[in-house]
Design an enzyme around this catalytic site. Structure first.
Site, PDB file in Angstrom:
ATOM      1  N   GLU A 126      -4.293   2.308   5.816  1.00 30.18           N
ATOM      2  CA  GLU A 126      -4.725   2.659   7.183  1.00 30.18           C
ATOM      3  C   GLU A 126      -4.901   1.390   8.002  1.00 30.18           C
ATOM      4  O   GLU A 126      -4.922   0.294   7.432  1.00 30.18           O
ATOM      5  CB  GLU A 126      -6.071   3.390   7.116  1.00 30.18           C
ATOM      6  CG  GLU A 126      -6.017   4.638   6.266  1.00 30.18           C
ATOM      7  CD  GLU A 126      -7.312   5.436   6.310  1.00 30.18           C
ATOM      8  OE1 GLU A 126      -8.268   4.990   6.978  1.00 30.18           O
ATOM      9  OE2 GLU A 126      -7.323   6.504   5.690  1.00 30.18           O
ATOM     10  N   ALA A 129      -7.924  -0.106   6.384  1.00 33.09           N
ATOM     11  CA  ALA A 129      -8.017  -0.044   4.919  1.00 33.09           C
ATOM     12  C   ALA A 129      -6.681  -0.423   4.308  1.00 33.09           C
ATOM     13  O   ALA A 129      -5.724   0.349   4.350  1.00 33.09           O
ATOM     14  CB  ALA A 129      -8.414   1.361   4.463  1.00 33.09           C
ATOM     15  N   SER A 131      -5.927  -3.598   1.303  1.00 31.72           N
ATOM     16  CA  SER A 131      -6.237  -3.914  -0.096  1.00 31.72           C
ATOM     17  C   SER A 131      -7.502  -3.187  -0.560  1.00 31.72           C
ATOM     18  O   SER A 131      -7.621  -2.820  -1.729  1.00 31.72           O
ATOM     19  CB  SER A 131      -6.434  -5.424  -0.244  1.00 31.72           C
ATOM     20  OG  SER A 131      -5.281  -6.101   0.185  1.00 31.72           O
ATOM     21  N   GLN A 276      23.984 -32.393  -9.604  1.00 33.03           N
ATOM     22  CA  GLN A 276      22.870 -31.939 -10.434  1.00 33.03           C
ATOM     23  C   GLN A 276      21.819 -31.168  -9.614  1.00 33.03           C
ATOM     24  O   GLN A 276      21.159 -30.262 -10.119  1.00 33.03           O
ATOM     25  CB  GLN A 276      22.231 -33.144 -11.111  1.00 33.03           C
ATOM     26  CG  GLN A 276      21.491 -32.758 -12.376  1.00 33.03           C
ATOM     27  CD  GLN A 276      20.983 -33.990 -13.103  1.00 33.03           C
ATOM     28  OE1 GLN A 276      20.320 -34.842 -12.528  1.00 33.03           O
ATOM     29  NE2 GLN A 276      21.306 -34.089 -14.373  1.00 33.03           N
ATOM     30  N   ARG A 309      -3.956   2.258 -22.376  1.00 32.41           N
ATOM     31  CA  ARG A 309      -3.688   2.457 -20.951  1.00 32.41           C
ATOM     32  C   ARG A 309      -4.229   1.306 -20.099  1.00 32.41           C
ATOM     33  O   ARG A 309      -3.600   0.869 -19.138  1.00 32.41           O
ATOM     34  CB  ARG A 309      -4.345   3.782 -20.552  1.00 32.41           C
ATOM     35  CG  ARG A 309      -3.840   4.409 -19.323  1.00 32.41           C
ATOM     36  CD  ARG A 309      -4.277   5.871 -19.251  1.00 32.41           C
ATOM     37  NE  ARG A 309      -4.513   6.232 -17.875  1.00 32.41           N
ATOM     38  CZ  ARG A 309      -5.712   6.378 -17.333  1.00 32.41           C
ATOM     39  NH1 ARG A 309      -6.790   6.193 -18.058  1.00 32.41           N
ATOM     40  NH2 ARG A 309      -5.845   6.715 -16.077  1.00 32.41           N
ATOM     41  N   GLY A 339      24.333 -22.508   1.436  1.00 28.84           N
ATOM     42  CA  GLY A 339      24.323 -23.237   2.705  1.00 28.84           C
ATOM     43  C   GLY A 339      24.310 -22.266   3.875  1.00 28.84           C
ATOM     44  O   GLY A 339      23.648 -21.227   3.811  1.00 28.84           O
ATOM     45  N   GLU A 363       2.150  -2.259  -2.848  1.00 27.34           N
ATOM     46  CA  GLU A 363       1.569  -1.883  -4.165  1.00 27.34           C
ATOM     47  C   GLU A 363       0.604  -2.950  -4.662  1.00 27.34           C
ATOM     48  O   GLU A 363       0.532  -3.229  -5.853  1.00 27.34           O
ATOM     49  CB  GLU A 363       2.647  -1.635  -5.227  1.00 27.34           C
ATOM     50  CG  GLU A 363       3.789  -0.739  -4.845  1.00 27.34           C
ATOM     51  CD  GLU A 363       3.339   0.608  -4.347  1.00 27.34           C
ATOM     52  OE1 GLU A 363       2.178   0.990  -4.591  1.00 27.34           O
ATOM     53  OE2 GLU A 363       4.153   1.283  -3.687  1.00 27.34           O
TER      54      GLU A 363
HETATM   55  C1  LIG Z   1       7.239  -2.229   4.145  1.00 27.18           C
HETATM   56  C2  LIG Z   1       5.918  -1.711   3.657  1.00 27.18           C
HETATM   57  C3  LIG Z   1       5.870  -0.470   3.039  1.00 27.18           C
HETATM   58  C4  LIG Z   1       4.645   0.056   2.603  1.00 27.18           C
HETATM   59  N1  LIG Z   1       4.606   1.323   2.057  1.00 27.18           N
HETATM   60  C5  LIG Z   1       3.395   1.909   1.851  1.00 27.18           C
HETATM   61  C6  LIG Z   1       3.310   3.290   1.470  1.00 27.18           C
HETATM   62  O1  LIG Z   1       4.322   3.979   1.274  1.00 27.18           O
HETATM   63  N2  LIG Z   1       2.096   3.854   1.354  1.00 27.18           N
HETATM   64  C7  LIG Z   1       0.950   3.141   1.567  1.00 27.18           C
HETATM   65  O2  LIG Z   1      -0.132   3.718   1.438  1.00 27.18           O
HETATM   66  N3  LIG Z   1       0.998   1.830   1.896  1.00 27.18           N
HETATM   67  C8  LIG Z   1       2.178   1.195   2.046  1.00 27.18           C
HETATM   68  N4  LIG Z   1       2.243  -0.127   2.413  1.00 27.18           N
HETATM   69  C9  LIG Z   1       1.004  -0.861   2.637  1.00 27.18           C
HETATM   70  C10 LIG Z   1       0.753  -1.965   1.617  1.00 27.18           C
HETATM   71  O3  LIG Z   1       0.412  -1.411   0.369  1.00 27.18           O
HETATM   72  C11 LIG Z   1      -0.347  -2.869   2.217  1.00 27.18           C
HETATM   73  O4  LIG Z   1       0.252  -3.573   3.300  1.00 27.18           O
HETATM   74  C12 LIG Z   1      -0.924  -3.818   1.207  1.00 27.18           C
HETATM   75  O5  LIG Z   1      -1.675  -3.131   0.233  1.00 27.18           O
HETATM   76  C13 LIG Z   1      -1.848  -4.857   1.875  1.00 27.18           C
HETATM   77  O6  LIG Z   1      -2.728  -4.277   2.765  1.00 27.18           O
HETATM   78  P1  LIG Z   1      -2.845  -4.856   4.256  1.00 27.18           P
HETATM   79  O7  LIG Z   1      -1.485  -4.954   4.823  1.00 27.18           O
HETATM   80  O8  LIG Z   1      -3.832  -4.053   5.013  1.00 27.18           O
HETATM   81  O9  LIG Z   1      -3.386  -6.333   4.088  1.00 27.18           O
HETATM   82  P2  LIG Z   1      -4.912  -6.778   3.870  1.00 27.18           P
HETATM   83  O10 LIG Z   1      -5.533  -6.001   2.791  1.00 27.18           O
HETATM   84  O11 LIG Z   1      -5.570  -6.816   5.209  1.00 27.18           O
HETATM   85  O12 LIG Z   1      -4.695  -8.268   3.366  1.00 27.18           O
HETATM   86  C14 LIG Z   1      -4.386  -9.349   4.240  1.00 27.18           C
HETATM   87  C15 LIG Z   1      -4.375 -10.637   3.404  1.00 27.18           C
HETATM   88  O13 LIG Z   1      -5.661 -10.817   2.795  1.00 27.18           O
HETATM   89  C16 LIG Z   1      -5.526 -10.925   1.391  1.00 27.18           C
HETATM   90  N5  LIG Z   1      -6.663 -10.293   0.712  1.00 27.18           N
HETATM   91  C17 LIG Z   1      -7.221  -9.081   0.939  1.00 27.18           C
HETATM   92  N6  LIG Z   1      -8.210  -8.860   0.054  1.00 27.18           N
HETATM   93  C18 LIG Z   1      -8.263  -9.925  -0.763  1.00 27.18           C
HETATM   94  C19 LIG Z   1      -9.061 -10.295  -1.891  1.00 27.18           C
HETATM   95  N7  LIG Z   1      -9.985  -9.466  -2.384  1.00 27.18           N
HETATM   96  N8  LIG Z   1      -8.821 -11.482  -2.472  1.00 27.18           N
HETATM   97  C20 LIG Z   1      -7.881 -12.333  -1.994  1.00 27.18           C
HETATM   98  N9  LIG Z   1      -7.090 -12.045  -0.941  1.00 27.18           N
HETATM   99  C21 LIG Z   1      -7.282 -10.863  -0.335  1.00 27.18           C
HETATM  100  C22 LIG Z   1      -4.221 -10.180   1.072  1.00 27.18           C
HETATM  101  O14 LIG Z   1      -3.682 -10.592  -0.172  1.00 27.18           O
HETATM  102  C23 LIG Z   1      -3.365 -10.578   2.258  1.00 27.18           C
HETATM  103  O15 LIG Z   1      -2.835 -11.859   2.036  1.00 27.18           O
HETATM  104  C24 LIG Z   1       3.466  -0.700   2.780  1.00 27.18           C
HETATM  105  C25 LIG Z   1       3.529  -1.970   3.385  1.00 27.18           C
HETATM  106  C26 LIG Z   1       4.734  -2.471   3.814  1.00 27.18           C
HETATM  107  C27 LIG Z   1       4.767  -3.829   4.481  1.00 27.18           C
END
Ligand SMILES: Cc1cc2nc3c(=O)[nH]c(=O)nc-3n(C[C@H](O)[C@H](O)[C@H](O)COP(=O)(O)OP(=O)(O)OC[C@H]3O[C@@H](n4cnc5c(N)ncnc54)[C@H](O)[C@@H]3O)c2cc1C
Length: 391
Positions: A126, A129, A131, A276, A309, A339, A363
């Protein structure tokens, strides 16, 4: 210790290689040039998936799938991952949590999905929402025996193509009741608000959805109220292994193309592989692919042996982290070896270099995978990563 690919897995690999080369590759350039494929082509590809027997590879035969082992799925995903534009996505993997459905849900959702008559997308992320899934604001309010869903979901991969959505929502807005709902896309209140463009060219879209009081019955709850996170985690393991296998396929294709080019391209009176600087890049690429492949095949095999698991969950994070970062490094070197030609969209290496970037984000980002690996070491010790089955 016998590490030979079992004959059935080798047969799946051969078939998948032929499918990628003969059915998917011919559409790569058209997809790249136009940004999408015509409806008729997408339908033909869906039929080809069934004709070649790749529908439902991640589900049992009883529900219309192919009953593939994890290793068989891995070799298939590796071959399909060689295709650019994420054409591998035409081979749908109906979401694993659907296995937890009631008999009616299995009949109405899983079985037709395995037959490619229906298609799901998964909506967790979202605006606020990512990570941190506990921050999900999409709520399902109880109204008698039914629920009304309100919220907004982003990045819903294949949301344009799917006809139903697995929506991750908090029942009554309570983060302790994360729940998956099966939401038919044609229900009143389901709306696509935007279809943004992304770095990669992807055969389907990643639209944003809004749910405006979408009403569903209790029969649309998948696996029970409060089990959403648990089911999503199971799906993450499968999805992370798939991403790792796709990444390996992309890296292998890039290495093969770069290796061939380095032998044919002459500068300063000799093939560039005689420098190389170039040969060391090729060597690093080969070693990295070998390491990633060894990790992924090992865990795929462990799953078939009924490995614990939680250990599988931990290793799936390690594999996704390593394989996706490996693919980024390998693709970057492949572009460099070509290139200027490596920067042209007509070159599969250029397209793959954009395609694999997202594998470090979706993911679970690389940072989240590192957090999982670190957390698992605290809980179980380093052996979960450094040990070996039977040792
Ligand atoms: C092309 C694409 C397809 C997608 N498909 C789907 C889908 O089908 N369904 C779905 O539900 N989602 C989907 N997503 C969403 C995707 O899973 C999220 O973008 C991802 O989980 C990260 O969330 P966010 O973009 O909100 O980044 P944020 O969570 O805001 O993170 C921003 C940055 O902060 C870092 N960060 C956040 N928390 C921590 C922590 N605890 N420790 C260290 N670093 C942290 C992250 O690593 C990142 O570098 C998709 C995203 C893309 C780009």
């Amino acid at each position: 210790m016998d590490l030979t690919l079992p004959p059935d897995a080798a047969a799946w690999q051969r078939r998948a290689r032929a499918f990628a080369e003969e059915v998917l590759f011919p559409h790569e350039e058209e997809l790249e040039l136009n940004g999408s494929l015509p409806r008729a082509t997408k339908d033909a590809l869906r039929r080809a998936v069934v004709e070649h027997g790749f529908n439902g590879i991640n589900h049992a035969r009883e529900v219309g799938g192919q009953g593939c082992t994890q290793l068989e799925q891995t070799v298939v995903n590796e071959e399909l991952g060689k295709a650019t534009g994420a054409l591998w996505a035409v081979v749908a993997h109906p979401a694993l949590p659907l296995r937890e459905g009631t008999p009616a849900q299995i009949r109405d959702y899983l079985v037709p999905s395995c037959r490619t008559e229906r298609r799901a997308c998964v909506a967790v992320t979202e605006p606020s929402a990512g990570s941190d899934v506990r921050l999900v604001a999409t709520r399902a309010e109880r109204v008698g025996e039914r629920f009304r869903i309100f919220g907004e979901k982003w990045f819903v991969t294949t949301g344009d193509e799917a006809d139903y959505i697995l929506v991750h929502a908090h029942v009554d807005g309570d983060p302790d009741k994360p729940t998956l709902f099966l939401v038919d896309k044609d229900l009143p209140g389901v709306r696509i608000q935007r279809e943004p463009k992304f770095t990669h060219t992807y055969v389907f879209g990643h639209p944003e959805f809004v749910f405006e009081g979408v009403e569903v019955g209790a029969d649309k709850v998948l696996g029970g109220v409060g089990r959403g996170l648990e089911l999503t985690k199971d799906w993450f393991v499968e999805a992370r292994l798939q991403i790792a296998a796709n990444s390996i396929g992309a890296a292998i294709r890039a290495l093969e193309l770069a290796d061939d080019w380095a032998s044919r391209r002459n500068q300063f009176g000799r093939p560039i592989r005689d420098f190389q600087a170039i040969e060391f890049m090729l060597a690093d690429m080969a070693v990295e692919v070998m390491a990633a492949k060894t990790m992924v095949y090992r865990v795929a095999w462990e799953i078939a042996q009924g490995a614990d698991r939680k250990a599988v969950h931990a290793r799936a994070s390690a594999i996704k982290l390593y394989a996706s970062e490996m693919a980024g490094r390998v693709l970057d070197k492949a572009v460099q070896i070509f290139g200027g030609r490596g920067y042209m969209r007509e070159n599969p290496v250029e397209r793959l270099s954009r395609d694999v970037r997202v594998d470090r984000i979706w993911e679970g980002t690389s940072e989240i995978q590192r957090a999982i690996v670190g957390g698992q070491m605290r809980k179980r010790g380093t052996g979960v990563f450094t040990g070996w089955p039977g040792a």
